[in-house]
Design a protein around this motif. Structure first.
Motif, PDB file in Angstrom:
ATOM      1  N   LYS A  73       0.814  -1.212   0.000  1.00 33.96           N
ATOM      2  CA  LYS A  73       0.000   0.000   0.000  1.00 33.96           C
ATOM      3  C   LYS A  73       0.850   1.265   0.000  1.00 33.96           C
ATOM      4  O   LYS A  73       0.415   2.328   0.417  1.00 33.96           O
ATOM      5  CB  LYS A  73      -0.942  -0.020   1.216  1.00 33.96           C
ATOM      6  CG  LYS A  73      -2.072  -1.038   1.093  1.00 33.96           C
ATOM      7  CD  LYS A  73      -3.198  -0.502   0.182  1.00 33.96           C
ATOM      8  CE  LYS A  73      -4.160  -1.563  -0.295  1.00 33.96           C
ATOM      9  NZ  LYS A  73      -5.017  -2.079   0.757  1.00 33.96           N
ATOM     10  N   GLN A  74       2.096   1.139  -0.519  1.00 33.88           N
ATOM     11  CA  GLN A  74       2.982   2.311  -0.580  1.00 33.88           C
ATOM     12  C   GLN A  74       2.319   3.473  -1.326  1.00 33.88           C
ATOM     13  O   GLN A  74       2.400   4.617  -0.898  1.00 33.88           O
ATOM     14  CB  GLN A  74       4.317   1.965  -1.270  1.00 33.88           C
ATOM     15  CG  GLN A  74       5.291   1.216  -0.405  1.00 33.88           C
ATOM     16  CD  GLN A  74       5.090  -0.296  -0.499  1.00 33.88           C
ATOM     17  OE1 GLN A  74       4.051  -0.759  -0.972  1.00 33.88           O
ATOM     18  NE2 GLN A  74       6.067  -1.061  -0.039  1.00 33.88           N
ATOM     19  N   TYR A  75       1.647   3.125  -2.442  1.00 35.68           N
ATOM     20  CA  TYR A  75       1.026   4.178  -3.249  1.00 35.68           C
ATOM     21  C   TYR A  75      -0.022   4.943  -2.445  1.00 35.68           C
ATOM     22  O   TYR A  75      -0.162   6.152  -2.565  1.00 35.68           O
ATOM     23  CB  TYR A  75       0.376   3.570  -4.503  1.00 35.68           C
ATOM     24  CG  TYR A  75      -0.861   2.764  -4.168  1.00 35.68           C
ATOM     25  CD1 TYR A  75      -0.760   1.427  -3.778  1.00 35.68           C
ATOM     26  CD2 TYR A  75      -2.114   3.343  -4.203  1.00 35.68           C
ATOM     27  CE1 TYR A  75      -1.879   0.700  -3.433  1.00 35.68           C
ATOM     28  CE2 TYR A  75      -3.244   2.612  -3.841  1.00 35.68           C
ATOM     29  CZ  TYR A  75      -3.120   1.295  -3.467  1.00 35.68           C
ATOM     30  OH  TYR A  75      -4.218   0.586  -3.103  1.00 35.68           O
ATOM     31  N   LEU A  76      -0.745   4.202  -1.601  1.00 33.51           N
ATOM     32  CA  LEU A  76      -1.804   4.825  -0.803  1.00 33.51           C
ATOM     33  C   LEU A  76      -1.183   5.802   0.198  1.00 33.51           C
ATOM     34  O   LEU A  76      -1.636   6.927   0.367  1.00 33.51           O
ATOM     35  CB  LEU A  76      -2.607   3.750  -0.077  1.00 33.51           C
ATOM     36  CG  LEU A  76      -3.836   4.252   0.681  1.00 33.51           C
ATOM     37  CD1 LEU A  76      -4.895   4.753  -0.298  1.00 33.51           C
ATOM     38  CD2 LEU A  76      -4.436   3.157   1.555  1.00 33.51           C
ATOM     39  N   GLU A  82       1.699   7.247  -0.036  1.00 32.32           N
ATOM     40  CA  GLU A  82       2.255   8.413  -0.717  1.00 32.32           C
ATOM     41  C   GLU A  82       1.171   9.397  -1.120  1.00 32.32           C
ATOM     42  O   GLU A  82       1.299  10.599  -0.918  1.00 32.32           O
ATOM     43  CB  GLU A  82       3.061   7.974  -1.944  1.00 32.32           C
ATOM     44  CG  GLU A  82       4.241   7.120  -1.519  1.00 32.32           C
ATOM     45  CD  GLU A  82       5.429   7.208  -2.470  1.00 32.32           C
ATOM     46  OE1 GLU A  82       5.195   7.514  -3.653  1.00 32.32           O
ATOM     47  OE2 GLU A  82       6.554   6.974  -2.006  1.00 32.32           O
ATOM     48  N   SER A  83       0.073   8.878  -1.686  1.00 30.12           N
ATOM     49  CA  SER A  83      -0.937   9.811  -2.166  1.00 30.12           C
ATOM     50  C   SER A  83      -1.634  10.532  -1.014  1.00 30.12           C
ATOM     51  O   SER A  83      -2.022  11.679  -1.142  1.00 30.12           O
ATOM     52  CB  SER A  83      -1.954   9.103  -3.067  1.00 30.12           C
ATOM     53  OG  SER A  83      -2.726   8.220  -2.303  1.00 30.12           O
ATOM     54  N   ARG A  84      -1.767   9.866   0.130  1.00 32.58           N
ATOM     55  CA  ARG A  84      -2.446  10.521   1.246  1.00 32.58           C
ATOM     56  C   ARG A  84      -1.493  11.368   2.097  1.00 32.58           C
ATOM     57  O   ARG A  84      -1.902  12.368   2.678  1.00 32.58           O
ATOM     58  CB  ARG A  84      -3.091   9.465   2.154  1.00 32.58           C
ATOM     59  CG  ARG A  84      -4.116   8.581   1.469  1.00 32.58           C
ATOM     60  CD  ARG A  84      -5.525   9.102   1.679  1.00 32.58           C
ATOM     61  NE  ARG A  84      -6.526   8.195   1.164  1.00 32.58           N
ATOM     62  CZ  ARG A  84      -7.281   7.402   1.931  1.00 32.58           C
ATOM     63  NH1 ARG A  84      -7.128   7.399   3.238  1.00 32.58           N
ATOM     64  NH2 ARG A  84      -8.190   6.624   1.391  1.00 32.58           N
ATOM     65  N   LEU A  98       1.823  12.599   1.291  1.00 27.14           N
ATOM     66  CA  LEU A  98       2.663  13.657   0.709  1.00 27.14           C
ATOM     67  C   LEU A  98       2.039  15.048   0.915  1.00 27.14           C
ATOM     68  O   LEU A  98       2.733  15.981   1.310  1.00 27.14           O
ATOM     69  CB  LEU A  98       2.955  13.385  -0.768  1.00 27.14           C
ATOM     70  CG  LEU A  98       4.264  12.601  -1.014  1.00 27.14           C
ATOM     71  CD1 LEU A  98       4.440  12.289  -2.495  1.00 27.14           C
ATOM     72  CD2 LEU A  98       5.485  13.348  -0.470  1.00 27.14           C
ATOM     73  N   PRO A  99       0.723  15.193   0.684  1.00 31.41           N
ATOM     74  CA  PRO A  99       0.115  16.506   0.962  1.00 31.41           C
ATOM     75  C   PRO A  99       0.266  16.927   2.430  1.00 31.41           C
ATOM     76  O   PRO A  99       0.489  18.106   2.714  1.00 31.41           O
ATOM     77  CB  PRO A  99      -1.365  16.290   0.617  1.00 31.41           C
ATOM     78  CG  PRO A  99      -1.381  15.132  -0.326  1.00 31.41           C
ATOM     79  CD  PRO A  99      -0.235  14.259   0.072  1.00 31.41           C
TER      80      PRO A  99
END
Ligand SMILES: C[S@@+](CC[C@H](N)C(=O)[O-])C[C@H]1O[C@@H](n2cnc3c(N)ncnc32)[C@H](O)[C@@H]1O
Lengths: 289, 121
Positions: A25-28, A30-32, A34-35
């Motif tokens: 779930k790395q992508y999750l 990062e997307s949540r 990073l902001p």
């Protein structure tokens, strides 16, 4: 992000909110996150992790936990729980609590408020039977952001069109441009509190109805078992627990058993023995009046 | 299979609605205005009508009033689907006998939720 950073964040989230993330779930993250990092003036997940490791980083820690929650909700979600509520739970409790005239309801993962407000609408629709009664609805959630939205009671045109019958929209909401706000009267029926389900329920007292929907799915087995066990202890023996459509107690705990012919509805396992006594005395009390 | 009459003067909207409703297992009929819609209903009553408000020849509200006077015209579930999304318009539509109301822009999820609401799914 490095495997070590990913592991740190997984551990961190598990211990702070119970959230379990699988291996990929790395992508999750990062997307949540990073902001969240950028807002705190940090340029990467690595920098965020380093900052989280500093003592007393509570504001950032909270922001990280909140950003990883999934808050989707809608009015009358799945419909049947609210039919059970008006057709069975409330009528039974109105009999059983005839002397106290008090019923307490807890929405344990209330998100942006659609669930507690749906219950408030159900109650308003059966108002004539509730004269002299005190019905409390407590909505809790781990996220301040969703609680602020819930308190405001303002929804987008999209949100009020998922599950809310048009007559109820007209009856209970006022319109400002493209948004709709629930009436002050309904808003005043719900109390809000920031609360983490991993924390002790001791200060809550006893509930007659608990809605704990679409939150246990994010936790591992041990956390589910623990939370269900503690919910059982904070419930009246003749109370009701409502889980989400994809959730069950079966195979997890003996504290609850499914209510016959009522999908998604559970009763404390002690109910069969505990129920007749208080019911009988409530009836006897009513007969004396 | 249930039938749904899609009434809208925009062929784009009719196409989008058709795609969504066919996925929900409806057989679709189309009309470009209220007059055409009324003629279709006099031939065979559909189970559902997805109805725009502003159309040339006969608008949605007038169509609804005429429909409800027809023999068997009280059976179709009528779901308005319009950019007229203020309380006044919604209330008028409901008083005129609409069963549900979709405020444009809409998507698959809203159509599904509203058709469920009126008991068609
Ligand atoms: C998908 S929503 C469910 C909303 C509503 N119950 C429903 O079924 O529509 C899940 C909510 O659980 C909250 N949540 C997640 N972990 C939590 C925790 N440990 N304690 C309290 N709330 C939590 C999230 O913030 C989110 O708002």
């Amino acid at each position: 992000m490095s495997p070590a950073e990913y592991d740190y964040l997984r551990q961190f989230l598990k211990s702070r909110s119970g959230l379990v993330l699988s291996n990929e779930k790395q992508y999750l993250i990062e997307s949540r996150l990073l902001p969240v990092a950028r807002k705190a003036g940090l340029q990467s997940i690595a920098a965020l992790v380093a900052k989280l490791k500093e003592p007393r980083e509570t504001a950032l820690a909270e922001a990280v936990v909140e950003a990883m929650t999934t808050n989707e909700s809608f009015f009358y979600r799945d419909k049947t729980p609210f039919e059970h509520f008006t057709q069975m739970m409330m009528p039974e409790l109105l009999k059983a609590r005839a002397s106290q005239k008090k019923i307490r309801i807890w929405c344990a993962a209330a998100s942006t408020g659609q669930e507690p407000y749906t219950l408030a609408m159900c109650l308003k629709e059966m108002e004539s039977k509730l004269a002299g009664w005190r019905i409390e609805i407590l909505g809790t959630d781990i996220s301040n952001e969703v609680l602020d939205r819930a308190k405001a009671g303002t929804y987008t045109q999209f949100e009020v069109q998922r599950g809310l019958p048009i007559q109820l929209l007209l009856k209970y909401f006022t319109q400002q441009g493209e948004s709709w706000t629930i009436s002050p009267q309904l808003r005043s029926m719900v109390q809000w509190k920031k609360f983490n389900l991993l924390d002790s329920f001791a200060s809550f007292g006893q509930f007659d109805i608990v809605f704990c929907r679409n939150v246990l799915i994010y936790f591992d087995q041990a956390t589910k078992v623990d939370i269900l066990g503690r919910i059982a202890k904070t419930m009246a023996p003749d109370g009701y627990l409502v889980l989400g459509a994809a959730e069950t107690v079966v195979g997890l705990t003996d504290a609850f058993k499914p209510a016959p012919d009522r999908r998604g509805l559970y009763v404390p396992a002690t109910a069969a023995t505990a129920q007749p006594a208080p019911r009988f005395s409530a009836l006897a009390g009513a007969a004396r009046v | 299979m249930k039938t749904c009459l899609v009434v809208d003067d925009s062929s784009v909207i009719r196409k989008v609605a058709r795609r969504i409703l066919e996925d929900l297992s409806f057989t679709i009929l189309e009309a470009e205005d209220g007059q055409q819609a009324l003629e279709k209903c006099q031939e065979t009553m559909p189970d559902a009508i997805l109805l725009d408000w502003n159309m040339p020849v006969m608008d949605g509200l007038e169509f609804l009033a005429q429909l409800r006077k027809l023999d068997g015209g009280d059976t179709p579930k009528v779901v308005f689907c319009t950019t007229e999304n203020d309380v006044g318009h919604i209330a008028r539509a409901i008083r005129a006998g609409a069963n549900e109301y979709i405020m444009k822009p809409f998507d698959r999820e809203i159509v599904e939720a509203k058709f469920q609401e009126v008991g068609l799914l």
